[in-house]
Design a protein around this motif. Structure first.
Motif, short mmCIF file in Angstrom:
data_model
loop_
_atom_site.label_atom_id
_atom_site.label_comp_id
_atom_site.label_asym_id
_atom_site.label_seq_id
_atom_site.Cartn_x
_atom_site.Cartn_y
_atom_site.Cartn_z
N ALA A 1 0.83 -1.20 0.00
CA ALA A 1 0.00 0.00 0.00
C ALA A 1 0.87 1.25 0.00
N THR A 2 0.35 2.30 -0.62
CA THR A 2 1.06 3.58 -0.72
C THR A 2 0.32 4.67 0.06
N LEU A 3 1.06 5.39 0.88
CA LEU A 3 0.53 6.52 1.66
C LEU A 3 1.08 7.81 1.08
N ALA B 1 -3.29 0.86 7.89
CA ALA B 1 -2.22 0.10 7.25
C ALA B 1 -2.54 -1.38 7.22
N ALA B 2 -3.07 -1.90 8.31
CA ALA B 2 -3.42 -3.32 8.38
C ALA B 2 -4.51 -3.66 7.37
N ALA C 1 -1.92 6.76 -4.56
CA ALA C 1 -2.11 6.61 -3.11
C ALA C 1 -3.28 5.71 -2.77
N ASP C 2 -3.03 4.80 -1.85
CA ASP C 2 -4.10 3.98 -1.28
C ASP C 2 -4.71 4.68 -0.07
N GLU D 1 6.56 -2.81 4.45
CA GLU D 1 6.77 -2.93 3.01
C GLU D 1 6.08 -1.83 2.23
N GLY D 2 5.28 -1.02 2.93
CA GLY D 2 4.51 0.03 2.26
C GLY D 2 5.39 1.17 1.76
N LYS D 3 4.81 1.97 0.89
CA LYS D 3 5.50 3.12 0.29
C LYS D 3 4.90 4.41 0.82
N VAL D 4 5.75 5.39 1.08
CA VAL D 4 5.29 6.71 1.51
C VAL D 4 5.78 7.76 0.52
N ILE D 5 4.86 8.48 -0.08
CA ILE D 5 5.19 9.62 -0.94
C ILE D 5 5.02 10.87 -0.08
#
Length: 204
Positions: A2-4, A199-200, A75-76, A35-39
């Protein structure tokens, strides 16, 4: 994965309630979903230009607007730090909204962000809660809720509010220090819990 998308807009890089709370949110998000991505966009450190006629006409063909819209589409979940300045959002955040919302591209009934959960950290020096003398001066939550719902069709908007942030520095507000501390504690707890839960859910 997931991307934040994380947006900060407070002028001061340190000592900002909204920045501290969004940072706590991101930390909790990453702990739950490493493992998530943060922009990340810091609108105070790197302000966006105001929308002009050329950018409006170009729409999604404008390089900057296309880049911002692509970040939003990727973004998720979206996290926005929105301190109150002169009863409303910072002009830098308004510039981001003006640039990223593109009619005929991501705004309207076919918005790609309609199902994206938005978390807004709204901080303010005093209290503008319902029932307070300045309730009618609250144009942060009211505005963001209307523009996100009305333009992007967002259906999941969650506010985390920290009030009385000036109580420790303004001698005339010392009586409100306990309220400020309670509000901040609640905001920190909400940021931690909401980030982990979100996130979960998105990591599944």
């Amino acid at each position: 994965m997931a991307t934040l998308l994380h947006i900060d807009s407070a002028v001061f890089p340190e000592g900002s309630a909204s920045r501290d709370i969004t940072a706590l949110f991101v930390q909790s998000w990453q702990e739950q979903h490493p493992e998530g991505k943060v922009i990340y966009r810091d609108l105070a450190a790197t302000p966006l230009p105001h929308l002009d006629m050329a950018a409006v006409v170009a729409g999604a063909d404008n390089a900057l607007r296309a880049e911002l819209a692509a970040e939003l589409a990727e973004a998720d979940a979206v996290l926005i730090g929105a301190p109150m300045y002169n009863f409303t959002i910072p002009s830098t955040l308004k510039a981001w909204l003006d640039q990223v919302i593109i009619n005929g591209h991501n705004a309207g009934p076919d918005s790609t962000s309609a199902e994206t959960p938005f978390t807004i950290v709204a901080s303010r020096g005093g209290s503008y809660a319902p029932g307070t003398p300045r309730e009618d001066f609250e144009f942060v939550q009211n505005y963001l809720e209307k523009v996100l719902e009305g333009m992007l069709g967002v259906t999941q908007i969650d506010f985390i509010v920290a009030e009385m942030t000036l109580a420790h520095s303004n001698p005339q507000m010392t009586q409100f220090i306990p309220l400020a501390e309670t509000s901040r504690t609640q905001a920190n707890e909400a940021a931690t819990q909401k980030a982990k839960a979100l996130a979960a859910r998105l990591a599944v």
